[in-house]
Design a protein around this motif. Structure first.
Motif, PDB file in Angstrom:
ATOM      1  N   VAL A  26       0.784  -1.123  -0.079  1.00 56.24           N
ATOM      2  CA  VAL A  26       0.074  -0.121   0.141  1.00 56.24           C
ATOM      3  C   VAL A  26       0.801   1.273  -0.111  1.00 56.24           C
ATOM      4  N   GLU A  27       1.972   1.162   0.713  1.00 56.40           N
ATOM      5  CA  GLU A  27       2.885   2.387   0.736  1.00 56.40           C
ATOM      6  C   GLU A  27       3.402   2.944  -0.268  1.00 56.40           C
ATOM      7  N   LEU A  30       0.486   4.692  -2.110  1.00 58.15           N
ATOM      8  CA  LEU A  30       0.219   6.203  -1.740  1.00 58.15           C
ATOM      9  C   LEU A  30       1.238   7.124  -1.970  1.00 58.15           C
ATOM     10  N   LEU A  31       2.340   6.581  -1.739  1.00 58.89           N
ATOM     11  CA  LEU A  31       3.346   7.806  -2.332  1.00 58.89           C
ATOM     12  C   LEU A  31       3.316   8.280  -3.626  1.00 58.89           C
ATOM     13  N   PHE A  32       3.035   7.351  -4.375  1.00 58.85           N
ATOM     14  CA  PHE A  32       2.631   7.461  -6.018  1.00 58.85           C
ATOM     15  C   PHE A  32       1.404   8.434  -6.119  1.00 58.85           C
ATOM     16  N   LEU A  33       0.468   8.133  -5.335  1.00 61.33           N
ATOM     17  CA  LEU A  33      -0.765   9.113  -5.570  1.00 61.33           C
ATOM     18  C   LEU A  33      -0.780  10.439  -5.034  1.00 61.33           C
ATOM     19  N   ALA A  63      -5.763  -0.269   7.255  1.00 58.78           N
ATOM     20  CA  ALA A  63      -4.535  -0.378   7.101  1.00 58.78           C
ATOM     21  C   ALA A  63      -3.941   0.838   6.300  1.00 58.78           C
ATOM     22  N   LEU A  64      -4.709   1.394   5.415  1.00 55.12           N
ATOM     23  CA  LEU A  64      -4.543   2.415   4.594  1.00 55.12           C
ATOM     24  C   LEU A  64      -4.242   3.788   5.566  1.00 55.12           C
ATOM     25  N   TYR A  65      -4.826   3.899   6.494  1.00 54.17           N
ATOM     26  CA  TYR A  65      -4.807   5.253   7.677  1.00 54.17           C
ATOM     27  C   TYR A  65      -3.652   4.947   8.304  1.00 54.17           C
TER      28      TYR A  65
END
Length: 150
Positions: A26-27, A30-33, A63-65
């Motif tokens: 996920v990491e 998220l960084l890409f987005l 998990a996202l948060y």
């Protein structure tokens, strides 16, 4: 893949759901987005992360948060409360210079993993074809005198 039907993807889709939840992936998404969007709310990221997920595993909101909080603790992301507009305040996330560096690290790691996985698949398929070819070749069999002939 296990020989069972994935409840999310059906019989026709070879998914990675059965491999477990790979939250670590996920990491980089998220960084890409955040690099692409500049700033975004958590809900917006949750919607987008599903479109860019690196596995078929369901990405839970917790998990996202949790990942966003960890990225913030590691100085890869900053957040601030957005109190503008109607409704409750929402966190607005933004990538830091350290986050951009960390994304580049992830890109290097994922590129290496992609090459390794591609090599593995090529070798496994090649071996499968070799095994199939071997099973098609006639085997030596004994003649009437018990001597093996080909």
């Amino acid at each position: 893949m296990p020989n069972r039907t994935c409840p999310r993807h059906g019989k026709q889709h070879p998914c990675s759901c059965a491999m477990g939840n790979l939250y670590r992936f996920v990491e980089p998404v998220l960084l890409f987005l955040l690099q692409r969007k500049g700033r975004a709310h958590g809900y917006e990221l949750a919607t987008e992360v599903r479109k860019h997920a690196l596995t078929d595993a369901e990405i839970e909101g917790s998990a996202l948060y949790r990942t966003l909080r960890q990225l913030e603790q590691n100085d890869c992301v900053t957040s601030a409360w957005d109190v503008e507009g109607s409704g409750p305040a929402r966190r607005l996330y933004e990538l830091t210079p350290r986050g951009k560096e960390h994304l580049e690290e992830w890109i290097t790691v994922l590129a290496h993993m992609s090459e390794s996985m591609s090599r593995f698949v090529r070798e496994a398929r090649s071996q499968d074809e070799t095994i199939g070819a071997k099973s098609e070749t006639p085997r030596a069999r004994p003649d009437a005198s018990g001597i093996h002939i080909e």
